[in-house]
Design a protein around this motif. Structure first.
Motif, PDB file in Angstrom:
ATOM      1  N   ALA A 196      -3.108 -16.554   6.276  1.00 60.76           N
ATOM      2  CA  ALA A 196      -2.270 -17.519   7.003  1.00 60.76           C
ATOM      3  C   ALA A 196      -0.865 -16.939   7.086  1.00 60.76           C
ATOM      4  O   ALA A 196      -0.480 -16.127   6.235  1.00 60.76           O
ATOM      5  N   PRO A 197      -0.091 -17.318   8.099  1.00 68.48           N
ATOM      6  CA  PRO A 197       1.263 -16.752   8.234  1.00 68.48           C
ATOM      7  C   PRO A 197       2.138 -16.949   6.999  1.00 68.48           C
ATOM      8  O   PRO A 197       2.970 -16.106   6.687  1.00 68.48           O
ATOM      9  N   ASP A 198       1.951 -18.070   6.302  1.00 66.43           N
ATOM     10  CA  ASP A 198       2.784 -18.367   5.131  1.00 66.43           C
ATOM     11  C   ASP A 198       2.034 -18.149   3.826  1.00 66.43           C
ATOM     12  O   ASP A 198       2.366 -18.738   2.799  1.00 66.43           O
ATOM     13  N   ALA A 199       1.020 -17.297   3.856  1.00 65.38           N
ATOM     14  CA  ALA A 199       0.205 -17.072   2.665  1.00 65.38           C
ATOM     15  C   ALA A 199       1.043 -16.505   1.519  1.00 65.38           C
ATOM     16  O   ALA A 199       1.894 -15.643   1.726  1.00 65.38           O
ATOM     17  N   VAL A 200       0.801 -17.021   0.315  1.00 63.98           N
ATOM     18  CA  VAL A 200       1.489 -16.525  -0.881  1.00 63.98           C
ATOM     19  C   VAL A 200       0.917 -15.154  -1.237  1.00 63.98           C
ATOM     20  O   VAL A 200      -0.268 -14.892  -1.077  1.00 63.98           O
ATOM     21  N   ALA A 201       1.768 -14.275  -1.699  1.00 67.89           N
ATOM     22  CA  ALA A 201       1.333 -12.923  -2.060  1.00 67.89           C
ATOM     23  C   ALA A 201       0.227 -12.978  -3.098  1.00 67.89           C
ATOM     24  O   ALA A 201       0.254 -13.824  -4.000  1.00 67.89           O
ATOM     25  N   PRO A 202      -0.772 -12.108  -2.986  1.00 70.67           N
ATOM     26  CA  PRO A 202      -1.845 -12.084  -3.988  1.00 70.67           C
ATOM     27  C   PRO A 202      -1.287 -11.743  -5.364  1.00 70.67           C
ATOM     28  O   PRO A 202      -0.316 -10.988  -5.493  1.00 70.67           O
ATOM     29  N   ALA A 203      -1.915 -12.301  -6.389  1.00 75.61           N
ATOM     30  CA  ALA A 203      -1.403 -12.156  -7.757  1.00 75.61           C
ATOM     31  C   ALA A 203      -1.877 -10.846  -8.384  1.00 75.61           C
ATOM     32  O   ALA A 203      -2.595 -10.833  -9.385  1.00 75.61           O
ATOM     33  N   VAL A 204      -1.494  -9.740  -7.774  1.00 74.79           N
ATOM     34  CA  VAL A 204      -1.817  -8.434  -8.342  1.00 74.79           C
ATOM     35  C   VAL A 204      -0.873  -8.158  -9.516  1.00 74.79           C
ATOM     36  O   VAL A 204       0.165  -8.784  -9.648  1.00 74.79           O
ATOM     37  N   GLY A 205      -1.251  -7.229 -10.377  1.00 73.31           N
ATOM     38  CA  GLY A 205      -0.427  -6.915 -11.536  1.00 73.31           C
ATOM     39  C   GLY A 205       0.875  -6.226 -11.139  1.00 73.31           C
ATOM     40  O   GLY A 205       1.038  -5.750 -10.010  1.00 73.31           O
ATOM     41  N   ARG A 206       1.808  -6.163 -12.094  1.00 75.47           N
ATOM     42  CA  ARG A 206       3.110  -5.546 -11.821  1.00 75.47           C
ATOM     43  C   ARG A 206       2.983  -4.057 -11.555  1.00 75.47           C
ATOM     44  O   ARG A 206       3.886  -3.454 -10.967  1.00 75.47           O
ATOM     45  N   ASP A 207       1.881  -3.448 -11.993  1.00 75.00           N
ATOM     46  CA  ASP A 207       1.738  -2.010 -11.745  1.00 75.00           C
ATOM     47  C   ASP A 207       1.256  -1.715 -10.335  1.00 75.00           C
ATOM     48  O   ASP A 207       1.222  -0.556  -9.914  1.00 75.00           O
ATOM     49  N   VAL A 208       0.865  -2.747  -9.593  1.00 69.65           N
ATOM     50  CA  VAL A 208       0.438  -2.579  -8.201  1.00 69.65           C
ATOM     51  C   VAL A 208       1.643  -2.806  -7.293  1.00 69.65           C
ATOM     52  O   VAL A 208       2.267  -3.871  -7.329  1.00 69.65           O
ATOM     53  N   LEU A 209       1.983  -1.814  -6.494  1.00 68.63           N
ATOM     54  CA  LEU A 209       3.115  -1.943  -5.575  1.00 68.63           C
ATOM     55  C   LEU A 209       2.659  -2.705  -4.331  1.00 68.63           C
ATOM     56  O   LEU A 209       1.658  -2.354  -3.715  1.00 68.63           O
ATOM     57  N   LEU A 210       3.415  -3.729  -3.973  1.00 66.55           N
ATOM     58  CA  LEU A 210       3.023  -4.594  -2.858  1.00 66.55           C
ATOM     59  C   LEU A 210       4.209  -4.787  -1.930  1.00 66.55           C
ATOM     60  O   LEU A 210       5.301  -5.147  -2.362  1.00 66.55           O
ATOM     61  N   ASP A 211       3.987  -4.514  -0.649  1.00 61.50           N
ATOM     62  CA  ASP A 211       5.021  -4.721   0.362  1.00 61.50           C
ATOM     63  C   ASP A 211       4.553  -5.823   1.297  1.00 61.50           C
ATOM     64  O   ASP A 211       3.705  -5.612   2.164  1.00 61.50           O
ATOM     65  N   MET A 212       5.115  -7.027   1.109  1.00 56.79           N
ATOM     66  CA  MET A 212       4.701  -8.178   1.903  1.00 56.79           C
ATOM     67  C   MET A 212       5.510  -8.321   3.183  1.00 56.79           C
ATOM     68  O   MET A 212       5.251  -9.226   3.973  1.00 56.79           O
ATOM     69  N   GLU A 213       6.500  -7.460   3.405  1.00 57.49           N
ATOM     70  CA  GLU A 213       7.343  -7.601   4.588  1.00 57.49           C
ATOM     71  C   GLU A 213       6.710  -6.963   5.819  1.00 57.49           C
ATOM     72  O   GLU A 213       7.203  -7.161   6.926  1.00 57.49           O
TER      73      GLU A 213
END
Length: 404
Positions: free
Chosen positions: A211-228
């Motif tokens: 969904a457009p406003d989906a909350v970021a998946p709860a991956v661990g801090r060691d996983v780099l995530l770019d939600m932008e």
């Protein structure tokens, strides 16, 4: 101070004497409070200000003076905004601590201050109801100090999160698009800024938002995530480590996308390429959607389906003799040819595979040889034939799956 009936009923000269005695004791009282706090909390850091005094002592002194100076007010004047308490909140963020210990220190300080103020109240004979109201005012004042620290804490936490997100996004960009364009050691430097140990291998994932406003998946801090990004990207360190798949599957519930193969850190862009390729196939219905898939589980589809133009051109050239037959007959000949190429077995084996009579297979193989001639015996041509026939079968299977 909020208007209180019992306190305001105390004669003003009596209040003045109480305030004068309290103000005179503030320097010693502040020293005593800090000393007792240090006994209870020996790990509390004492950071000096410009004059060399501990900032905690300065803050206690100012807070006491601010509180006592309001005891004679009748117009509910606001208490002074003590920026030192905001700074204490910011410091807790920088030290990686919560506000719990800081609030506990504040409560202890108020109890110690109240103990001495109660003694002064008895000395000047302030009535007990008025002193009860003063105690309530003290704890209200404590709430104000806590609020200032919470404000500083929240401000620093937001800034820290923003800085980490920026550094993380920069690190991801460096790995995926700019690796090798910066000086040696730049990657390690960027990783160190966010406390990310450089792994030997990574896998890159590309996600589709549920969904457009989906909350970021709860991956661990060691996983780099770019939600932008329009399609969020993530970089998994050591993707084949024990338990990684199970943790990722739980974290990605409700999301869909693709994770590229594990590659050396320097080849992260290659993993991204395959993840993007898989995502395009998912959108065309040629790979399963509705979940996060791993490219390594769909190697055949990734190799045979994306270069459609090349495969189709090769198929036209390789299968032209068969396509001169009637469509139904051509499909049966192609099916038999692929079974022969995959098994190199005899008629009975191929017949069992196709569910037809062995004599039917012999007839088809003779017909295929008439059409293709000696090309069936050339290794390169057999490879090309198997390649295009496998690609055609794979596309047909995917199309049938979509219809079902």
């Amino acid at each position: 101070m909020t208007v209180r009936t019992a306190w305001r009923d105390v004669p003003r000269p009596q209040l003045r004497r109480f305030a004068d005695l309290a103000l005179a004791e503030i320097p010693d009282l502040a020293q005593g409070i800090l000393r007792d706090i240090r006994v209870e909390y020996p790990a509390l850091p004492l950071i000096p200000d410009e004059s060399g005094e501990p900032m905690a002592l300065v803050a206690i002194r100012r807070a006491l003076a601010d509180f006592v100076s309001h005891l004679l007010d009748t117009d509910d004047r606001q208490h002074e905004r003590l920026e030192l308490f905001e700074m204490f909140g910011r410091a807790e963020v920088l030290q990686g601590r919560s506000l719990d210990s800081l609030q506990a220190v504040y409560r202890l300080g108020v109890r110690l201050a109240w103990r001495r103020l109660a003694e002064i109240g008895q000395q000047v004979e302030i009535p007990p109801p008025a002193m009860y109201e003063l105690a309530e005012a003290g704890f209200e004042y404590l709430d104000g100090l806590v609020a200032q620290s919470v404000h500083g804490y929240a401000e620093a936490a937001a800034r820290q999160v923003g800085e980490r997100l920026w550094a993380q996004k920069r690190l991801i960009k460096l790995m995926l698009t700019e690796y090798g364009t910066e000086p040696a050691g730049a990657l390690a430097e960027h990783a160190a800024r966010i406390g990310w140990p450089l792994p030997e291998q990574v896998a890159v994932g590309v996600l589709l938002r549920p969904a457009p406003d989906a909350v970021a998946p709860a991956v661990g801090r060691d996983v780099l995530l770019d939600m932008e990004c329009e399609r969020p990207r993530m970089i998994l360190p050591d993707p084949d480590a024990a338990g990684r798949s199970d943790l990722l599957r739980r974290a990605m519930a409700g999301w869909s996308g693709a994770i590229g193969p594990a590659v050396p850190l320097a080849d992260a862009a290659k993993s991204l390429h395959w993840a993007c390729t898989a995502l395009r196939l998912m959108e065309r219905g040629q790979l399963p959607d509705g979940r996060v898939i791993r490219c390594t589980e769909h190697t055949e589809a990734l190799v045979l389906l994306p270069p459609e133009e090349l495969i189709e051109d090769l198929a036209r050239r390789c299968l032209a003799p068969l396509d001169n037959c009637a469509p139904a007959h051509s499909r049966r000949l192609a099916e038999t040819l692929l079974a022969w190429l995959e098994t190199r077995g005899g008629a009975p084996e191929i017949a069992a595979l196709l569910g037809v009579h062995a004599q039917t297979v012999r007839y088809r193989l003779r017909r295929i040889r008439e059409l293709l001639g000696d090309e069936m015996d050339e290794p390169d041509r057999r490879f090309e034939l198997e390649l295009v026939l496998r690609a055609r079968r794979l596309r047909e299977d995917k199309a049938a799956a979509r219809r079902d």
